[in-house]
Write a protein that holds these residues in place. Structure first.
Motif, PDB file in Angstrom:
ATOM      1  N   ILE A 117       4.753   0.726   0.956  1.00 17.36           N
ATOM      2  CA  ILE A 117       5.529   1.159  -0.094  1.00 17.36           C
ATOM      3  C   ILE A 117       5.906   2.634  -0.555  1.00 17.36           C
ATOM      4  CG2 ILE A 117       3.798   0.833  -1.865  1.00 17.36           C
ATOM      5  CD1 ILE A 117       5.997  -0.879  -3.619  1.00 17.36           C
ATOM      6  N   PRO A 118       6.934   2.969  -0.877  1.00 20.98           N
ATOM      7  CA  PRO A 118       7.141   4.644  -0.901  1.00 20.98           C
ATOM      8  C   PRO A 118       6.563   5.234  -2.128  1.00 20.98           C
ATOM      9  CG  PRO A 118       9.250   3.367  -1.532  1.00 20.98           C
ATOM     10  CD  PRO A 118       8.082   2.313  -0.887  1.00 20.98           C
ATOM     11  N   SER A 169       0.814  -1.169  -0.082  1.00 21.88           N
ATOM     12  CA  SER A 169       0.060   0.029  -0.131  1.00 21.88           C
ATOM     13  C   SER A 169       0.930   1.261  -0.051  1.00 21.88           C
ATOM     14  CB  SER A 169      -0.851   0.071   1.313  1.00 21.88           C
ATOM     15  OG  SER A 169      -1.459   1.343   1.495  1.00 21.88           O
ATOM     16  N   GLY A 170       0.232   2.183  -0.603  1.00 17.77           N
ATOM     17  CA  GLY A 170       0.928   3.670  -0.543  1.00 17.77           C
ATOM     18  C   GLY A 170       0.680   4.444   0.779  1.00 17.77           C
ATOM     19  N   ILE A 226      -2.739   0.447  -4.520  1.00 16.64           N
ATOM     20  CA  ILE A 226      -2.344  -0.767  -3.624  1.00 16.64           C
ATOM     21  C   ILE A 226      -2.156  -2.024  -4.783  1.00 16.64           C
ATOM     22  CG2 ILE A 226      -3.849  -2.708  -2.212  1.00 16.64           C
ATOM     23  CD1 ILE A 226      -4.798  -0.767  -0.384  1.00 16.64           C
ATOM     24  N   LEU A 227      -1.561  -2.984  -4.549  1.00 18.92           N
ATOM     25  CA  LEU A 227      -1.085  -4.073  -5.545  1.00 18.92           C
ATOM     26  C   LEU A 227      -1.101  -5.295  -4.312  1.00 18.92           C
ATOM     27  CD1 LEU A 227       1.443  -4.589  -8.164  1.00 18.92           C
ATOM     28  CD2 LEU A 227       1.186  -6.057  -6.337  1.00 18.92           C
ATOM     29  N   GLU A 228      -1.878  -6.379  -4.668  1.00 16.92           N
ATOM     30  CA  GLU A 228      -1.922  -7.292  -4.105  1.00 16.92           C
ATOM     31  C   GLU A 228      -1.649  -8.679  -4.880  1.00 16.92           C
ATOM     32  OE1 GLU A 228      -5.379  -7.932  -1.426  1.00 16.92           O
ATOM     33  OE2 GLU A 228      -5.961  -5.739  -1.927  1.00 16.92           O
ATOM     34  N   THR A 229      -0.658  -9.528  -4.462  1.00 16.41           N
ATOM     35  CA  THR A 229      -0.064 -10.603  -5.092  1.00 16.41           C
ATOM     36  C   THR A 229      -0.832 -11.766  -4.248  1.00 16.41           C
ATOM     37  OG1 THR A 229       1.663  -9.662  -5.868  1.00 16.41           O
ATOM     38  CG2 THR A 229       1.656 -11.818  -6.175  1.00 16.41           C
ATOM     39  N   ILE A 230      -1.869 -12.767  -4.865  1.00 17.12           N
ATOM     40  CA  ILE A 230      -2.518 -13.562  -4.083  1.00 17.12           C
ATOM     41  C   ILE A 230      -2.228 -14.976  -4.687  1.00 17.12           C
ATOM     42  CG2 ILE A 230      -4.634 -14.404  -3.454  1.00 17.12           C
ATOM     43  CD1 ILE A 230      -5.815 -11.718  -4.055  1.00 17.12           C
ATOM     44  N   TYR A 231      -1.493 -16.009  -3.742  1.00 19.75           N
ATOM     45  CA  TYR A 231      -1.244 -17.255  -4.084  1.00 19.75           C
ATOM     46  C   TYR A 231      -2.191 -18.163  -3.815  1.00 19.75           C
ATOM     47  CZ  TYR A 231       3.176 -14.773  -4.133  1.00 19.75           C
ATOM     48  OH  TYR A 231       4.235 -13.906  -4.796  1.00 19.75           O
ATOM     49  N   ILE A 232      -2.950 -19.043  -4.700  1.00 21.37           N
ATOM     50  CA  ILE A 232      -3.773 -19.911  -4.386  1.00 21.37           C
ATOM     51  C   ILE A 232      -3.857 -21.326  -5.099  1.00 21.37           C
ATOM     52  CG2 ILE A 232      -5.932 -18.327  -4.334  1.00 21.37           C
ATOM     53  CD1 ILE A 232      -6.174 -18.467  -7.424  1.00 21.37           C
ATOM     54  N   ARG A 233      -4.128 -22.302  -4.572  1.00 18.17           N
ATOM     55  CA  ARG A 233      -4.182 -23.622  -4.870  1.00 18.17           C
ATOM     56  C   ARG A 233      -5.417 -23.990  -5.519  1.00 18.17           C
ATOM     57  NH1 ARG A 233      -5.363 -28.079  -2.074  1.00 18.17           N
ATOM     58  NH2 ARG A 233      -5.144 -27.195   0.027  1.00 18.17           N
TER      59      ARG A 233
END
Length: 343
Positions: free
Chosen positions: A266-267, A206-207, A272-279
């Motif tokens: 984050i500077p 997030s900013g 917002i950036l979200e990296t989401i890991y799923i199965r």
């Protein structure tokens, strides 16, 4: 839709307009053809100031948008800042609350229990009405909920999922920032039973404006710039909000799904950036995930699945807009996938 002289404008009050959330709301509503901003509340220090004294970007006429569009309401028509107690709520149709959590409950209760013939609807941008269970709220926010009867009435305002309920609600709980991206990316997949519920990892950035406008040492330029750090590890208050939404999508009520969620600062000022890991569930492929998301948002104006399966969403693509952009990728690990979502 073009503005029409026959359409009555919604008269709006914004509480906490001197904060970052309030200023963003002013920027958006100035462009809205059916809204008239009647009241802006600030602090004791800013009461009586013009809005341009708090945010100079609102001092230069009507062109105040990031993309250069002309506002529907001239900036010089904005009212001066006042105290919340000075607002006559019988003269407004909608009240936006942009106040810190744990301060909104009493004010909202007072507005909705006024006992007068005209009661405005309330859209609360704090966390006070997002969690349906008051004990969960108490656990994560460290204080008892002061308006439990309204907590049961509040509609969680993620519009893409609750549009009909939002339309008729007296009290709308505006979703949090991280939960908006996470739920938009995950809920359709959960609802379609395409992914495992016990293996969801959300790595979010997030900013700095997400932390609010109050002076805090950890948010000073020299503390934030040229660096990146995690915070609230395994204890961020948005985790139960995400879990509530995904549990509902899974048909479990308000609880049941548990996610691994870690936010980072984050500077940059916003985004917002979200990296989401799923199965994936057995026999489910990335193409199935993509098709599910495309179908879920085919008719939505502000949520987009990138057409190029190789394109990676970036925060600069959505800066200053209403848009949420996502994409889904196959992981190198079998039966796993990676979602990237920005807003």
């Amino acid at each position: 839709m073009a503005a029409s002289s026959k359409v009555m404008k919604q008269k709006v009050a914004i509480l906490g307009a001197a904060g970052y959330t309030g200023s963003e709301l002013v920027r958006l509503l100035l462009r809205h053809p059916f809204v008239e901003i009647k009241h802006l509340s600030g602090t004791e220090r800013t009461a009586g100031w013009s809005y341009g004294q708090v945010y100079p970007q609102f001092s230069f006429g009507s062109v105040i948008t990031l993309d250069g569009e002309r506002a529907a309401t001239p900036v010089d028509a904005l009212p001066p800042l006042c105290m919340t107690d000075d607002i006559d709520f019988s003269q407004v149709d909608t009240v936006f609350c942009c106040l810190p959590h744990a301060t909104t409950q009493t004010i909202v209760s007072r507005i909705l229990h006024r006992g007068t013939q005209h009661t405005p609807r309330v859209i609360d941008l704090s966390a006070d009405f997002r969690l349906a269970d008051v004990e969960t709220y108490k656990h994560w926010y460290g204080t008892s909920h002061l308006a439990p009867e309204l907590q049961t009435e509040a509609v969680y305002g993620l519009t893409e999922f609750e549009r009909k309920a939002v339309r008729s609600a007296r009290l709308v709980a505006n979703p949090g920032c991280y939960p908006t991206g996470a739920q938009l990316a995950l809920a359709p997949l959960v609802r379609a039973q395409l992914i495992a519920l016990d293996d969801i990892i959300i790595d979010a950035k997030s900013g700095v404006t997400g932390a609010g406008r109050a002076a805090k040492e950890g948010n000073l330029f020299c503390e934030v710039t040229e660096g990146l750090h995690a915070y609230a590890v395994a204890s961020h208050r948005h985790a139960p909000e995400i879990e509530q939404g995904l549990s509902r999508a899974a048909g479990m009520g308000n609880q049941g799904v548990i996610v691994n969620f870690t936010p980072h600062l984050i500077p940059m000022s916003r985004g917002i950036l979200e990296t989401i890991y799923i199965r994936c569930r057995p026999n489910v492929k990335v193409e199935d995930l993509r098709s599910c998301l495309e179908e879920a948002y085919r008719e939505e104006a502000f949520v987009h699945v990138l057409k190029d399966p190789k394109q990676i969403p970036q925060t600069r693509h959505v800066r200053g807009s209403n848009h949420v952009v996502m994409n889904v990728f196959a992981d190198r690990l079998s039966e796993r996938a990676i979602l990237v979502v920005v807003l």
